[in-house]
Design a protein around this motif. Sequence first.
Motif, short mmCIF file in Angstrom:
data_model
loop_
_atom_site.label_atom_id
_atom_site.label_comp_id
_atom_site.label_asym_id
_atom_site.label_seq_id
_atom_site.Cartn_x
_atom_site.Cartn_y
_atom_site.Cartn_z
N LYS A 107 -6.11 17.95 -26.23
CA LYS A 107 -6.31 19.40 -26.34
C LYS A 107 -7.76 19.75 -26.66
O LYS A 107 -8.40 20.56 -25.98
CB LYS A 107 -5.40 20.00 -27.45
CG LYS A 107 -3.94 19.67 -27.30
CD LYS A 107 -3.11 20.30 -28.41
CE LYS A 107 -3.40 19.78 -29.81
NZ LYS A 107 -3.01 18.39 -30.04
N SER A 108 -8.29 19.10 -27.70
CA SER A 108 -9.67 19.39 -28.08
C SER A 108 -10.64 19.01 -26.97
O SER A 108 -11.60 19.71 -26.69
CB SER A 108 -10.05 18.63 -29.35
OG SER A 108 -9.24 19.03 -30.41
N THR A 109 -10.36 17.88 -26.36
CA THR A 109 -11.23 17.41 -25.28
C THR A 109 -11.28 18.44 -24.16
O THR A 109 -12.35 18.78 -23.65
CB THR A 109 -10.73 16.06 -24.75
OG1 THR A 109 -10.67 15.14 -25.84
CG2 THR A 109 -11.63 15.53 -23.67
N MET A 140 -10.87 28.45 -29.62
CA MET A 140 -10.58 28.17 -31.02
C MET A 140 -9.80 26.87 -31.12
O MET A 140 -8.70 26.76 -30.60
CB MET A 140 -9.78 29.31 -31.64
CG MET A 140 -10.44 30.66 -31.49
SD MET A 140 -9.59 31.87 -32.49
CE MET A 140 -10.63 33.30 -32.19
N ASP A 141 -10.40 25.90 -31.81
CA ASP A 141 -9.75 24.60 -31.93
C ASP A 141 -9.07 24.51 -33.29
O ASP A 141 -9.72 24.26 -34.30
CB ASP A 141 -10.81 23.49 -31.76
CG ASP A 141 -10.16 22.13 -31.58
OD1 ASP A 141 -8.93 22.04 -31.79
OD2 ASP A 141 -10.88 21.18 -31.24
N GLU A 142 -7.78 24.69 -33.30
CA GLU A 142 -7.00 24.66 -34.54
C GLU A 142 -7.69 25.45 -35.65
O GLU A 142 -7.97 24.91 -36.72
CB GLU A 142 -6.76 23.21 -34.99
CG GLU A 142 -6.22 22.35 -33.85
CD GLU A 142 -5.40 21.17 -34.33
OE1 GLU A 142 -5.01 21.15 -35.49
OE2 GLU A 142 -5.16 20.28 -33.50
N PRO A 143 -7.94 26.73 -35.42
CA PRO A 143 -8.77 27.49 -36.35
C PRO A 143 -8.11 27.70 -37.70
O PRO A 143 -8.78 28.10 -38.65
CB PRO A 143 -8.96 28.83 -35.63
CG PRO A 143 -7.78 28.96 -34.76
CD PRO A 143 -7.44 27.57 -34.31
MG LIG Z 1 -7.93 18.19 -31.75
#
Ligand SMILES: [Mg+2]
Lengths: 279, 274
Positions: B68-70, B194-197
């Motif tokens: 996901k982050s990638t 937004m990455d797991e904000p």
């Molecule tokens: Mg991640």
Amino acid sequence: MREKLIEKGLLLVAFSAVAMIFLIAYLIFREGVPLVAKVGVWDFIASTRWAPSKGSFGILPMIVGSLEVTLLAVIIGATLGLSCAMFLAEFAPRWSVRILKPMIELLAGIPSVVYGFIGVVVLIPFIRRTFGGPGFSVLAAAIILGIMILPTVIAISLDALNAVPPLYKEGSLALGATRWQTLHRVVLPAARSGIIAAFILGMGRAIGETMAVIMVAGNALTMPTSLLQPVRTLTSNIALEMGYASGDHQAALFATGMVLFVIIAILNTIALVIARPRT
Amino acid sequence: MDSKLSTLDPLNPRPLEPSLPKLETRNSKLETQNLNVFYGNFQAVKSVSIAFPCKAITAIIGPSGCGKSTLLRSLNRMNELVDGARIKGTILLDGSDIYRLSVLELRKRVGMVFQRPNAFPLPVFDNIAYGPRIHGTNNGSELQAIVERCLRSVHMWDEVKDKLNDSALRLTDEQRQRLCIARMLAVEPEVLLMDEPCSALDPIATLRIEDLMRSLKEKYCIVIVTHNMQQAARVSDYTGFMLLGVLKEFGTTKQIFTTPRETDTENYISGRFG
Ligand SMILES: [Mg+2]
Ligand SMILES: Nc1ncnc2c1ncn2[C@@H]1O[C@H](COP(=O)(O)OP(=O)(O)O)[C@@H](O)[C@H]1O
């Protein structure tokens, strides 16, 4: 039981280290204070005439000389050292850092007499030819010292830069900042206290260094009014004369050490106040 | 791979199927086509084609480590900071390749908020003014206005208007995350990543940030990565489910959570793994 023993042992070692420092300070002050009392504080630090055989003990030119040489050296060393650390931390490819960092640390291991020798052979003739004057000068001493403190300044400010959380850097880059903007607007301020610590340690090394300075500074007993004039620093004065000094003369050298001690304490305090993190 | 992608067809720019009428690519702000992301030899994202619509919140869910982050970080080229990371495929912003923009311009238009609130160790004011300053706004009253506007849009102007000169590190986690959002808004982005904000925040703060996201949706295309399914269900309009680097399913949030087509999706949202 063994724990306790180790604890006690470490405590003892720690205390003896501190005790040693106090002992040295005590010895210096015991020898120096009576002489300063005899000559008068003001005459000692504010008179320009140093003629121990005639009972004149004024060290102002040496105080000025030490400060001049040290400040200039720190300016040179800090500028070069911080730029170098910034390059290594942010722009240099990984492989080159792996080669350059140990090489820079190696510089710290070169004896100061070697630096002095290089100064005499290379730097002095260069200054004489380029700017005139005797070559042996404030400038020569400051340049040599500036180079000598580079390893300290680079290593410590590099650690400070690398210790800045990558999160800050990412935050800045994600806003569309260039690497340079990120470095000087986020990373440098965040590493500020570590960088100032690097400068303080560099300054400590510069003001205390003796051998290389004696070799290139010219050691004249006059008030240094130009960067191209020869100068004698406080440390040089002690090293040059202690071999034959006795009586009041010897006490005056201890008093010179005392002044050096006080100056270093003042400079460190100033630096610590500047370095205190703003909250 | 083809069979997996068939569920995504409505999103692909070329064949426009009417089966998911709300998901027209015409109003997609940002999209990837066959995106592959590698770390050295390891492939973290596999042939992902996904379109993020304007004025909507799209959630990417999936177990930790599924990419996901990638995926998110390739959208503003932040993954380039990782040594050995590279991508293959196409990413389009407003229909044109993001690699045709300079990386600075891209990051300005596609802003990002991180998992851990990373407010700079600078005063609150300077945090928000940071973006405008690096992009050339130095006028004091202009900056003042930007700072106020951005703090108002994240609903914290009243809380901090007297603390603009205090270090941002003194704020609470929630305030710092809001500050990071405000800081991003100050450069006037079009897409918010937004990455797991909310993963560093308590439940109450999480709900308040979600409210904020809903209000920001009016103006922005928002993509949020979360491993919190309730959050995705609460806040997003569209949801994509990723597993082992593959985008398994994409649809409206309602559809994904009520009638998932893939068994993997069903297993994940019913809590059978992850
Ligand atoms: Mg991640
Ligand atoms: N810098 C990196 N170098 C190598 N592999 C990485 C790196 N970052 C992430 N990965 C790998 O890529 C995969 C996806 O990671 P990530 O995108 O962070 O997943 P998620 O955000 O879904 O938890 C994981 O298997 C992870 O180990």
